[in-house]
Design an enzyme around this catalytic site. Structure first.
Site, PDB file in Angstrom:
ATOM      1  N   ARG A 148       0.808  -1.218   0.000  1.00  0.00           N
ATOM      2  CA  ARG A 148       0.000   0.000   0.000  1.00  0.00           C
ATOM      3  C   ARG A 148       0.842   1.269   0.000  1.00  0.00           C
ATOM      4  NH1 ARG A 148      -3.394  -2.526  -2.571  1.00  0.00           N
ATOM      5  NH2 ARG A 148      -4.744  -0.714  -2.599  1.00  0.00           N
ATOM      6  N   ASP A 170       1.290   6.325 -14.121  1.00  0.00           N
ATOM      7  CA  ASP A 170       0.048   6.819 -13.502  1.00  0.00           C
ATOM      8  C   ASP A 170      -0.774   7.582 -14.542  1.00  0.00           C
ATOM      9  OD1 ASP A 170       0.881   6.690 -10.283  1.00  0.00           O
ATOM     10  OD2 ASP A 170       2.542   7.158 -11.622  1.00  0.00           O
ATOM     11  N   ARG A 208      -2.406   5.195 -16.945  1.00  0.00           N
ATOM     12  CA  ARG A 208      -3.565   4.565 -16.281  1.00  0.00           C
ATOM     13  C   ARG A 208      -4.754   5.521 -16.245  1.00  0.00           C
ATOM     14  NH1 ARG A 208       0.420   2.079 -11.616  1.00  0.00           N
ATOM     15  NH2 ARG A 208       0.664   0.003 -12.553  1.00  0.00           N
ATOM     16  N   HIS A 213       5.391   9.892  -7.470  1.00  0.00           N
ATOM     17  CA  HIS A 213       4.878   8.588  -7.902  1.00  0.00           C
ATOM     18  C   HIS A 213       4.487   7.864  -6.619  1.00  0.00           C
ATOM     19  CE1 HIS A 213       4.200   4.911  -9.998  1.00  0.00           C
ATOM     20  NE2 HIS A 213       5.237   4.291  -9.473  1.00  0.00           N
TER      21      HIS A 213
END
Length: 320
Positions: free
Chosen positions: A93, A155, A158, A182
């Site tokens: 995480r 990112d 995405r 990031h």
């Protein structure tokens, strides 16, 4: 230092990401000399042998692929650093769990590289990416335009894919950057997001969307999807490999592409002392220029938050 052998790539690290970059870059047919450097030589040799057999097929260039040591960096055009532990299921995480271990790994790698060159363009892929990019550039006095991280490029890909799907258009027609870290404090400057000039606020009308687009959910999903992939398959490799290949292509073909990469800032938005992702023009020289996109008040607040977080994290592990 030495002369550069154009078309030569050194990949440091032959794990999931390093091997994915090796295989992806072969499909691009733009390099003729690829060296893999890895602590575990047997693993590196296995990856190299496996990849080398693909050059017998018609769609693959006949590149020279081999295992080597750091001395191969001496005439490299591009060096990609993927070495060091990656986040794994259970600790995925937050990329910062890797901080101290990978700072040591990066220091060792940069000591080796800089014995041989300061001319190669270095692309950092290892996490936590922004911290490692900053330390590698500052501690080893590497030319700032020649060392950068893949940063929020993945990112951004995405995010553009998600937004393209929601609007029913090809992700390649979406212009929208994820900027900053990031990691957890990355942000999207919504005032710059558009599809062929149509601003974000008009997407619902132009694309006849049934539901209102939720900015917070889009940003949240963009941040966690990579971590979700780690939980699902154990690691991420395909997306980050193509991010590295996007940059390799921009350098080798001198494209002057505008992509968000992690770079050590030098006064942009009044900031110093961190590396973070901003849109940069990438060419055969590395970074030609860093662009300061116009930010609205919300974007300025997000940038400020990201900056302070990265600065305090860098100061916890590195003093100049």
């Amino acid at each position: 230092m030495g002369t550069i052998s154009y078309g030569k790539l050194v990949i440091i690290g032959a794990g999931n990401v390093g091997s994915a970059i090796l295989n992806s870059v072969l499909r691009m047919n733009i390099l003729d000399d690829i060296v893999v450097v890895n602590r575990n030589q047997k693993k590196a040799l296995g990856e190299v042998l496996d990849a080398s057999h693909t050059t017998a097929f018609a769609y693959s260039a006949n590149a020279n692929i081999r295992v080597g040591g750091y001395e191969e960096c001496a005439d490299a055009q591009i060096i990609v650093i993927t070495a060091g532990p990656s986040i794994t299921p259970g600790n995925s995480r937050d990329r910062m769990v890797l901080l101290e271990k990978n700072v040591d790994v990066m220091n060792n790698i940069m000591e080796q590289i800089t014995r041989y060159t300061k001319d190669a363009i270095i692309i950092v892929v290892s996490n936590p990416l922004d911290i490692l990019t900053y330390i590698a550039q500052k501690k080893f006095d590497y030319p700032a335009n020649k060392i950068f991280g893949t940063g929020t490029l993945l990112d951004t890909a995405r995010f553009n894919k998600m937004l393209g799907d929601l609007c029913g258009v090809d992700a390649k027609n979406v212009t929208g950057f994820v900027l900053g870290e990031h990691g957890s404090t990355s942000f999207i400057p919504w005032n710059t997001v558009n599809i062929v000039g149509v601003p974000f606020d008009e997407f619902e009308k132009q694309f006849e969307l049934k539901e209102k687009l939720d900015k917070e959910k889009l940003l949240h999903d963009t941040k966690v999807i990579g971590l979700d992939i780690v939980e699902l398959k154990g690691y991420t490799s395909s997306g980050v490999a193509l991010s590295a290949c996007r940059l390799i292509g921009s350098i080798v073909r001198n494209e002057k592409s505008v992509v968000p990469v992690s770079t050590v800032v030098s006064g942009q938005y009044g900031m110093n002392g961190v590396a973070m992702s901003l849109p940069c023009v990438i060419s055969k020289n590395g970074i030609d220029r860093i662009l300061e996109v116009p930010l609205d008040e919300e974007g300025k607040r997000d940038l400020e938050k990201c900056y302070h977080y990265l600065k305090s994290t860098i100061e916890s592990v590195y003093t100049e």
